[in-house]
Design a protein around this motif. Structure first.
Motif, PDB file in Angstrom:
ATOM      1  N   ARG A 194      -4.411  -5.242   6.991  1.00  0.00           N
ATOM      2  CA  ARG A 194      -4.405  -5.057   5.537  1.00  0.00           C
ATOM      3  C   ARG A 194      -2.982  -4.895   5.020  1.00  0.00           C
ATOM      4  O   ARG A 194      -2.616  -5.455   3.966  1.00  0.00           O
ATOM      5  CB  ARG A 194      -5.246  -3.830   5.175  1.00  0.00           C
ATOM      6  CG  ARG A 194      -5.373  -3.559   3.681  1.00  0.00           C
ATOM      7  CD  ARG A 194      -6.276  -2.357   3.437  1.00  0.00           C
ATOM      8  NE  ARG A 194      -6.367  -2.025   2.029  1.00  0.00           N
ATOM      9  CZ  ARG A 194      -7.195  -2.602   1.167  1.00  0.00           C
ATOM     10  NH1 ARG A 194      -8.009  -3.554   1.590  1.00  0.00           N
ATOM     11  NH2 ARG A 194      -7.227  -2.241  -0.105  1.00  0.00           N
ATOM     12  N   GLU A 195      -2.161  -4.147   5.745  1.00  0.00           N
ATOM     13  CA  GLU A 195      -0.772  -3.950   5.336  1.00  0.00           C
ATOM     14  C   GLU A 195      -0.007  -5.274   5.351  1.00  0.00           C
ATOM     15  O   GLU A 195       0.814  -5.531   4.454  1.00  0.00           O
ATOM     16  CB  GLU A 195      -0.106  -2.947   6.273  1.00  0.00           C
ATOM     17  CG  GLU A 195      -0.600  -1.513   6.091  1.00  0.00           C
ATOM     18  CD  GLU A 195      -0.079  -0.571   7.163  1.00  0.00           C
ATOM     19  OE1 GLU A 195       0.610  -1.066   8.096  1.00  0.00           O
ATOM     20  OE2 GLU A 195      -0.358   0.639   7.082  1.00  0.00           O
ATOM     21  N   HIS A 239      -1.243  -8.205   4.799  1.00  0.00           N
ATOM     22  CA  HIS A 239      -1.707  -8.964   3.637  1.00  0.00           C
ATOM     23  C   HIS A 239      -1.054  -8.457   2.356  1.00  0.00           C
ATOM     24  O   HIS A 239      -0.534  -9.236   1.545  1.00  0.00           O
ATOM     25  CB  HIS A 239      -3.232  -8.872   3.533  1.00  0.00           C
ATOM     26  CG  HIS A 239      -3.785  -9.414   2.250  1.00  0.00           C
ATOM     27  ND1 HIS A 239      -3.764 -10.762   1.941  1.00  0.00           N
ATOM     28  CD2 HIS A 239      -4.359  -8.790   1.174  1.00  0.00           C
ATOM     29  CE1 HIS A 239      -4.296 -10.953   0.755  1.00  0.00           C
ATOM     30  NE2 HIS A 239      -4.662  -9.775   0.273  1.00  0.00           N
ATOM     31  N   HIS A 240      -1.054  -7.150   2.156  1.00  0.00           N
ATOM     32  CA  HIS A 240      -0.528  -6.585   0.915  1.00  0.00           C
ATOM     33  C   HIS A 240       0.993  -6.675   0.824  1.00  0.00           C
ATOM     34  O   HIS A 240       1.548  -6.591  -0.275  1.00  0.00           O
ATOM     35  CB  HIS A 240      -0.985  -5.133   0.765  1.00  0.00           C
ATOM     36  CG  HIS A 240      -2.412  -4.992   0.338  1.00  0.00           C
ATOM     37  ND1 HIS A 240      -2.879  -5.398  -0.885  1.00  0.00           N
ATOM     38  CD2 HIS A 240      -3.489  -4.500   1.004  1.00  0.00           C
ATOM     39  CE1 HIS A 240      -4.170  -5.166  -0.984  1.00  0.00           C
ATOM     40  NE2 HIS A 240      -4.578  -4.625   0.147  1.00  0.00           N
TER      41      HIS A 240
END
Length: 239
Positions: free
Chosen positions: A192-193, A195-196
């Motif tokens: 997730r990190e 991606h963000h």
């Protein structure tokens, strides 16, 4: 290449109608859970403790684990490959192989034997699959490693074919110690990190837990059903 979405509004409106409500016009707020037990598991474990946990789990998943450092990695890898009966070998195309002093592997100049080594080449198409099918050993690198389950996480791209890890008869994962995390909770958070932060996330992320196995028939566990029959994780102390 960017695709085009057709009939999106009609499709979503029909789903909302079937659910007996109107279309949502704003984003969904992430729930804030009062209890998050998944974050508590092994949260205080040190890197060395995580290695010990990984080692114990490997015994349960029929996987060998060897610990070494970057200096001794070529010798260690050579020994593991020899124990598996030598080549042919298929590997990813990854600059970390050279960083860790494995140029002799890529140049087919390992001591005491001439090994047939094939490095993944996306320009050769189906030839990569053919080489992986005939290989005795497949070698890849773990991007994240889950101590709790003994799972290595692989990111596929044009130079890192998926078949390298599951078509050869045996499999070796190079596991930097720095990649070891407690469990899938941390792995999902890292994805997730990525991606963000705007970094590209692999279109295919493989979670591999030891050699292939199945207990579908009368609950009798059989190892090596649809992939490598043996697996070794080589933990590289890079901390």
């Amino acid at each position: 290449m960017t695709g085009t979405i057709h009939n999106r509004e009609t499709f979503l409106s029909q789903i909302a109608s079937s659910l007996g409500r109107s279309r949502l016009s704003s984003g969904v707020t992430d729930p804030e859970w009062k209890h998050r037990p998944q974050d508590q598991v092994l949260q205080d474990a040190t890197p060395d403790e995580l290695v010990d946990i990984l080692k114990t789990q490997c015994l349960k998943i029929h996987t060998s684990l060897v610990i070494t450092d970057a200096k001794k990695l070529p010798e260690t890898l050579h020994e593991v490959v020899a124990n598996y009966g030598g080549g042919p070998i298929v590997t990813w195309k990854d600059e970390r192989f050279s960083k860790w002093g494995l140029e002799p592997l890529m140049k087919k100049e390992w001591p005491s034997q001439k090994l047939e080594v094939y490095e993944w080449d996306h320009t050769k198409g189906a030839e990569n699959i053919r080489q992986a099918e005939k290989a005795n050993v497949g070698i890849t690198i773990s991007e994240m490693t889950l101590a709790e389950s003994g799972t290595v996480v692989l990111f596929s791209d044009k130079d890192k074919g998926r078949t390298v890890s599951f078509l050869p008869a045996t499999y070796i994962a190079l596991v930097p110690k720095s990649t070891i995390v407690p469990r899938i909770t941390q792995a999902a958070r890292k994805l997730r990190e990525l991606h963000h932060s705007g970094k590209q996330v692999a279109s295919c992320v493989n979670f591999i837990t030891g050699p292939s196995n199945s207990a579908d028939i009368e609950l009798n566990l059989v190892v090596g059903v649809h992939g490598p029959v043996k697996a070794t994780y080589i933990v590289i102390d890079d901390l």
